[in-house]
Write a protein that holds these residues in place. Structure first.
Motif, short mmCIF file in Angstrom:
data_model
loop_
_atom_site.label_atom_id
_atom_site.label_comp_id
_atom_site.label_asym_id
_atom_site.label_seq_id
_atom_site.Cartn_x
_atom_site.Cartn_y
_atom_site.Cartn_z
N THR A 168 0.83 -1.20 0.00
CA THR A 168 0.00 0.00 0.00
C THR A 168 0.87 1.25 0.00
O THR A 168 0.59 2.21 -0.71
CB THR A 168 -0.92 0.00 1.23
OG1 THR A 168 -1.69 -1.21 1.24
CG2 THR A 168 -1.84 1.21 1.21
N CYS A 169 1.91 1.24 0.82
CA CYS A 169 2.82 2.38 0.88
C CYS A 169 4.21 1.91 1.27
O CYS A 169 4.40 0.76 1.69
CB CYS A 169 2.31 3.45 1.84
SG CYS A 169 2.25 2.91 3.56
N THR A 170 5.19 2.80 1.14
CA THR A 170 6.56 2.46 1.50
C THR A 170 7.28 3.75 1.89
O THR A 170 6.81 4.85 1.57
CB THR A 170 7.27 1.74 0.34
OG1 THR A 170 8.49 1.17 0.81
CG2 THR A 170 7.56 2.68 -0.81
N VAL A 171 8.43 3.60 2.55
CA VAL A 171 9.23 4.73 2.98
C VAL A 171 10.65 4.56 2.44
O VAL A 171 11.24 3.48 2.55
CB VAL A 171 9.27 4.84 4.52
CG1 VAL A 171 10.27 5.90 4.98
CG2 VAL A 171 7.88 5.16 5.06
N VAL A 172 11.19 5.63 1.83
CA VAL A 172 12.52 5.58 1.22
C VAL A 172 13.31 6.82 1.60
O VAL A 172 12.76 7.82 2.04
CB VAL A 172 12.43 5.48 -0.32
CG1 VAL A 172 11.68 4.23 -0.75
CG2 VAL A 172 11.77 6.72 -0.92
N ASP A 173 14.63 6.75 1.37
CA ASP A 173 15.48 7.93 1.57
C ASP A 173 15.13 9.02 0.56
O ASP A 173 14.77 8.72 -0.60
CB ASP A 173 16.95 7.56 1.41
CG ASP A 173 17.49 6.77 2.59
OD1 ASP A 173 16.83 6.74 3.64
OD2 ASP A 173 18.58 6.18 2.46
#
Length: 351
Positions: free
Chosen positions: A131-136
């Protein structure tokens, strides 16, 4: 949230997992579309290759089971402290390379050659099949106006193709052979057109993919089951092509690529390999040929998106199927195993 996680070869599960939290220097993205890559398929059929198993990846600090998906686009929903490149609401694509930043390759700017190279969506840390993700922050690129989210999901594989052509010795007006007309091979055909190749010859078993290669600008298409591809290429080019691109990962094809080039010709290996390959070194030595490999890309996503605004790497011509995340195994990975006519399958993330 929902996510597709790799446990082992032939075992990918769509599960409920905790939603990742944003942190300083990081960007949270609501994923829109994610492509199933050839690398993903390798992991599904014969992995692990990039997936860390038995010990955590040195940069993501995760090991299997991991969330997959590294070809994706989406919308920024939240930013961490110190982020300045993007803001909530921005439409973005993600350059999914994990690099340490301090090894010799990273210090020279060649972060795709990092000693600890990994990929968001293959090496842990999250991924696009979610559904979502977190990246630099450094991994996020704003999309130009008019570029669709589906088109954005093709930026990553197109970057592989553009990088392969950029790092090859091909000159404007040169001749090229592309062995394998899967997604990356077809994108290389378009990258060769953009680079000014005068002749682009494609070697491919699938009739559907040969037809797509011709549609995308191949000068000729060759069925290696019906004729000697090397002999035909030498005939068409008066002795061999300037550059051959190996995009199959099939050991026998590597030898054909080398043999298809003229004296001082070049073979560029683009594939990720599941097993060893061999060739007779004299075929390189006696003709002073060059064999080189490329991995991923660097400093190229903005240029790829600009090419897309000019009509290259069109999703309308390359995407053959669109599916929901819940159906990723049967309608995605298994479909790619059994139905060779597919070019690119895109997965839509849940709302």
């Amino acid at each position: 949230m929902k996510a597709a996680r790799w446990y082992k070869a032939k075992d990918i599960r769509v599960e409920d997992v905790p939603e990742p939290a944003v942190a300083p220097g990081r960007v949270k993205i609501k994923v829109a579309w994610t492509g199933i890559c050839g690398s993903d398929l390798h992991e599904y059929v014969a992995g692990p290759i990039f997936v860390p198993v038995g010990a955590p990846h040195p940069l993501s600090h995760e090991q299997a089971p991991i969330i997959m998906g590294h070809e994706f686009s989406g919308t920024v929903t939240e930013i961490g402290a110190g982020v300045t490149r993007v803001a909530p609401g921005d439409r973005v694509v993600v350059e999914p390379i994990l690099a340490c930043g301090h090894c010799a390759a990273c210090r020279s700017g060649k972060y795709n050659l990092c000693d600890s190279l990994g990929f968001h969506g293959l090496s842990g840390g999250g991924g696009g099949f979610a559904t979502c993700t977190v990246v630099d922050e450094r991994m996020v690129h704003r999309m130009p106006e008019g570029l669709s989210f589906e088109q954005g999901a093709l930026v990553e594989p197109a970057a592989v193709a553009v990088h392969a052509v950029r790092l090859s010795s091909l000159k404007v007006g040169g001749t090229a052979a592309v062995f394998g007309a899967g997604p990356i091979g077809l994108l290389i055909v378009e990258a060769l057109r953009a680079a000014g190749a005068a002749a682009i010859h494609v070697v491919e078993l699938s009739a559907q993919r040969r037809a797509k290669a011709a549609e995308l600008g191949a000068t000729s298409v060759i069925d290696p089951s019906q004729e000697d591809a090397v002999a035909r290429l030498r005939e068409l080019t008066g002795g061999g092509v300037d550059v051959a691109y190996e995009v199959t990962g099939v050991p026998a094809v590597l030898r054909q690529c080398i043999d298809s080039t003229h004296f001082e010709g070049e073979t560029v290996i683009v594939s990720i390999w599941e097993k060893d390959a061999s060739f007779q070194p004299n075929t390189v030595v006696l003709k002073e040929r060059v064999v080189k490999g490329i991995i991923a890309y660097r400093d190229i996503f903005p240029a790829v998106m600009q090419l897309m605004t000019r009509g290259y790497f069109s999703a309308d011509r390359l995407v053959t199927k669109r599916i929901r995340l819940d159906d990723i195994v049967e309608e995605g990975f298994e479909a790619l195993v059994r139905e060779k006519q597919h070019i690119k399958i895109l997965v839509e993330s849940p709302a």
